[in-house]
Design a protein around this motif. Structure first.
Motif, PDB file in Angstrom:
ATOM      1  N   GLY A   1      -1.536  53.348  82.561  1.00 57.26           N
ATOM      2  CA  GLY A   1      -3.254  52.644  82.045  1.00 57.26           C
ATOM      3  C   GLY A   1      -2.676  50.887  81.518  1.00 57.26           C
ATOM      4  N   ALA A   2      -1.410  50.658  82.320  1.00 59.35           N
ATOM      5  CA  ALA A   2      -1.203  49.423  81.687  1.00 59.35           C
ATOM      6  C   ALA A   2      -1.781  48.467  83.014  1.00 59.35           C
ATOM      7  CB  ALA A   2       0.747  49.034  82.287  1.00 59.35           C
ATOM      8  N   SER A   3      -2.163  46.845  82.586  1.00 56.71           N
ATOM      9  CA  SER A   3      -2.295  46.582  83.114  1.00 56.71           C
ATOM     10  C   SER A   3      -1.644  44.998  84.177  1.00 56.71           C
ATOM     11  CB  SER A   3      -3.361  45.507  82.692  1.00 56.71           C
ATOM     12  OG  SER A   3      -2.463  44.718  81.781  1.00 56.71           O
ATOM     13  N   THR A   4      -1.854  44.192  85.260  1.00 56.21           N
ATOM     14  CA  THR A   4      -0.904  43.898  85.623  1.00 56.21           C
ATOM     15  C   THR A   4      -0.025  42.977  85.166  1.00 56.21           C
ATOM     16  OG1 THR A   4      -2.234  43.561  87.690  1.00 56.21           O
ATOM     17  CG2 THR A   4      -0.670  42.189  87.110  1.00 56.21           C
ATOM     18  N   ALA A   5      -0.816  42.983  83.786  1.00 58.68           N
ATOM     19  CA  ALA A   5      -0.209  41.603  82.422  1.00 58.68           C
ATOM     20  C   ALA A   5       0.963  41.846  81.989  1.00 58.68           C
ATOM     21  CB  ALA A   5      -1.444  40.929  81.154  1.00 58.68           C
ATOM     22  N   ASP A   6       0.580  44.340  81.344  1.00 58.02           N
ATOM     23  CA  ASP A   6       1.851  44.155  80.947  1.00 58.02           C
ATOM     24  C   ASP A   6       2.750  44.534  81.892  1.00 58.02           C
ATOM     25  OD1 ASP A   6      -0.286  44.838  79.174  1.00 58.02           O
ATOM     26  OD2 ASP A   6      -0.615  46.216  79.698  1.00 58.02           O
ATOM     27  N   ALA A   7       2.507  44.501  83.142  1.00 58.08           N
ATOM     28  CA  ALA A   7       3.637  44.394  84.341  1.00 58.08           C
ATOM     29  C   ALA A   7       4.414  43.588  84.425  1.00 58.08           C
ATOM     30  CB  ALA A   7       2.843  45.360  85.673  1.00 58.08           C
ATOM     31  N   LEU A   8       3.693  42.189  84.065  1.00 56.19           N
ATOM     32  CA  LEU A   8       4.800  41.094  84.772  1.00 56.19           C
ATOM     33  C   LEU A   8       5.628  41.126  83.109  1.00 56.19           C
ATOM     34  CD1 LEU A   8       4.376  38.742  86.489  1.00 56.19           C
ATOM     35  CD2 LEU A   8       2.880  38.131  84.951  1.00 56.19           C
ATOM     36  N   ALA A   9       4.699  41.505  82.198  1.00 60.48           N
ATOM     37  CA  ALA A   9       5.903  41.229  80.757  1.00 60.48           C
ATOM     38  C   ALA A   9       7.210  41.726  80.866  1.00 60.48           C
ATOM     39  CB  ALA A   9       4.995  41.549  79.973  1.00 60.48           C
ATOM     40  N   ALA A  10       6.706  42.905  81.722  1.00 56.32           N
ATOM     41  CA  ALA A  10       7.611  44.102  81.306  1.00 56.32           C
ATOM     42  C   ALA A  10       9.084  43.537  82.747  1.00 56.32           C
ATOM     43  CB  ALA A  10       7.451  45.618  82.151  1.00 56.32           C
ATOM     44  N   VAL A  11       9.012  42.624  83.215  1.00 59.23           N
ATOM     45  CA  VAL A  11      10.354  42.329  84.628  1.00 59.23           C
ATOM     46  C   VAL A  11       9.996  40.657  84.564  1.00 59.23           C
ATOM     47  CG1 VAL A  11       9.474  44.729  85.701  1.00 59.23           C
ATOM     48  CG2 VAL A  11       8.382  42.762  85.864  1.00 59.23           C
ATOM     49  N   ALA A  12       9.261  39.992  83.859  1.00 52.20           N
ATOM     50  CA  ALA A  12       9.771  38.577  84.584  1.00 52.20           C
ATOM     51  C   ALA A  12       8.788  37.545  83.074  1.00 52.20           C
ATOM     52  CB  ALA A  12       7.884  38.109  86.024  1.00 52.20           C
ATOM     53  N   GLY A  13       9.113  38.335  81.398  1.00 53.51           N
ATOM     54  CA  GLY A  13       8.922  37.183  80.639  1.00 53.51           C
ATOM     55  C   GLY A  13      10.068  36.459  80.642  1.00 53.51           C
ATOM     56  N   PRO A  14      10.232  35.183  79.943  1.00 53.75           N
ATOM     57  CA  PRO A  14       8.897  34.814  78.694  1.00 53.75           C
ATOM     58  C   PRO A  14       8.009  34.426  79.619  1.00 53.75           C
ATOM     59  CG  PRO A  14      10.658  33.620  78.852  1.00 53.75           C
ATOM     60  CD  PRO A  14      11.245  34.219  79.351  1.00 53.75           C
ATOM     61  N   LEU A  15       6.473  35.306  78.957  1.00 52.78           N
ATOM     62  CA  LEU A  15       4.740  34.652  79.997  1.00 52.78           C
ATOM     63  C   LEU A  15       4.558  33.885  78.858  1.00 52.78           C
ATOM     64  CD1 LEU A  15       3.371  38.035  80.700  1.00 52.78           C
ATOM     65  CD2 LEU A  15       5.624  37.037  82.537  1.00 52.78           C
ATOM     66  N   ARG A  16       3.818  33.252  79.052  1.00 50.85           N
ATOM     67  CA  ARG A  16       3.394  32.073  78.536  1.00 50.85           C
ATOM     68  C   ARG A  16       1.309  31.800  78.906  1.00 50.85           C
ATOM     69  NH1 ARG A  16       2.802  26.203  78.601  1.00 50.85           N
ATOM     70  NH2 ARG A  16       3.756  26.047  80.313  1.00 50.85           N
ATOM     71  N   TYR A  17       0.867  31.904  77.342  1.00 54.87           N
ATOM     72  CA  TYR A  17      -0.692  32.022  77.697  1.00 54.87           C
ATOM     73  C   TYR A  17      -1.148  30.447  76.643  1.00 54.87           C
ATOM     74  CZ  TYR A  17      -0.420  36.530  79.750  1.00 54.87           C
ATOM     75  OH  TYR A  17       0.060  37.667  80.689  1.00 54.87           O
ATOM     76  N   ASP A  18      -2.037  30.302  77.436  1.00 52.43           N
ATOM     77  CA  ASP A  18      -2.833  29.109  76.764  1.00 52.43           C
ATOM     78  C   ASP A  18      -3.956  29.883  75.322  1.00 52.43           C
ATOM     79  OD1 ASP A  18      -5.329  29.529  77.895  1.00 52.43           O
ATOM     80  OD2 ASP A  18      -5.164  27.991  78.647  1.00 52.43           O
ATOM     81  N   THR A  19      -4.717  29.305  74.430  1.00 51.42           N
ATOM     82  CA  THR A  19      -5.796  29.406  73.626  1.00 51.42           C
ATOM     83  C   THR A  19      -6.551  30.514  74.019  1.00 51.42           C
ATOM     84  OG1 THR A  19      -6.116  27.450  73.302  1.00 51.42           O
ATOM     85  CG2 THR A  19      -4.698  27.917  72.167  1.00 51.42           C
TER      86      THR A  19
END
Length: 221
Positions: free
Chosen positions: A129-147
């Motif tokens: 049930g993971a999202s693309t953002a979850d997949a991205l975080a699993a292999v390409a961190g660190p991620l950065r988001y704005d507010t």
């Protein structure tokens, strides 16, 4: 002379149109664009990575780019074949595999003082049930988001900035298309078509005005 006088307003209008339609300072945004692989082509995603729920075997891509909208956003480059990217990641019950193509863009797209990392393709195995953002975080961190939950950085790139407005008035830069297909975001240098087209429009309008004037004169005579 009467025909010329009658044609004058049309000529003036055409010239004003030509001047107003001339090249102007274009602006775009520097951001991570999100793409989905459909057959042999990239399609701009219609939802964000936090909302997308890819199936097992899906190929998705991210490209750091400068553009005003989807029409001129750079597509991900490099290998985009699921079997190749996930060759060493076997299927597993209760999980799914998502192939991610990460294109950090060109030096022309990079913020001042930063150098884009090399492109990479990685296979993420995440819960079903993971999202693309979850997949991205699993292999390409660190991620950065704005507010506002806008994706600003993948694997720490870029170090700062997020969706800032920038000028797109710059010389075209060469890009490497993905294997086996052409990248429609590439552009070559060449003369602008605006001026010859504009001159042709002016000449056409002038001829039409003179012809109309002569037609009216012949009809009245």
């Amino acid at each position: 002379m009467t025909a010329v006088r009658r044609a004058a307003p049309v000529l003036v209008a055409a010239l004003l149109l030509l001047v107003c339609a001339g090249p102007a300072g274009a602006t775009g945004y520097r951001y991570w664009s999100f793409w989905e692989r459909t057959g042999d082509h990239w399609t701009y995603a219609t939802q964000g990575p936090a909302s997308a729920r890819p199936d097992d075997g899906t190929v998705q891509g991210f490209r750091f780019t400068v553009g005003a909208d989807a029409a001129d956003a750079g597509r991900p480059r490099g290998t985009a074949d699921f079997d190749t990217i996930c060759a060493d990641t076997p299927a597993k019950s209760g999980s799914k595999r998502v192939a991610l193509v990460l294109d950090f863009g060109t030096s022309a797209d990079a913020p001042s003082g930063e150098t884009p990392p090399e492109r990479r393709a990685v296979c993420a195995r995440v819960p079903s049930g993971a999202s693309t953002a979850d997949a991205l975080a699993a292999v390409a961190g660190p991620l950065r988001y704005d507010t506002n939950a806008l994706l600003c950085a993948i694997a720490g790139y870029p170090h700062k900035g997020c969706g800032e407005q920038v000028s797109t008035d710059r010389e075209p830069t060469a890009t490497t298309p993905e294997s086996g297909s052409s990248d429609s975001s590439e552009s070559g240098s060449g003369p602008s078509l605006g001026l010859p087209i504009g001159v042709g429009v002016v000449a056409l309008l002038a001829g039409a005005a003179i012809w109309q004037s002569r037609r009216r004169r012949d009809a009245s005579g």
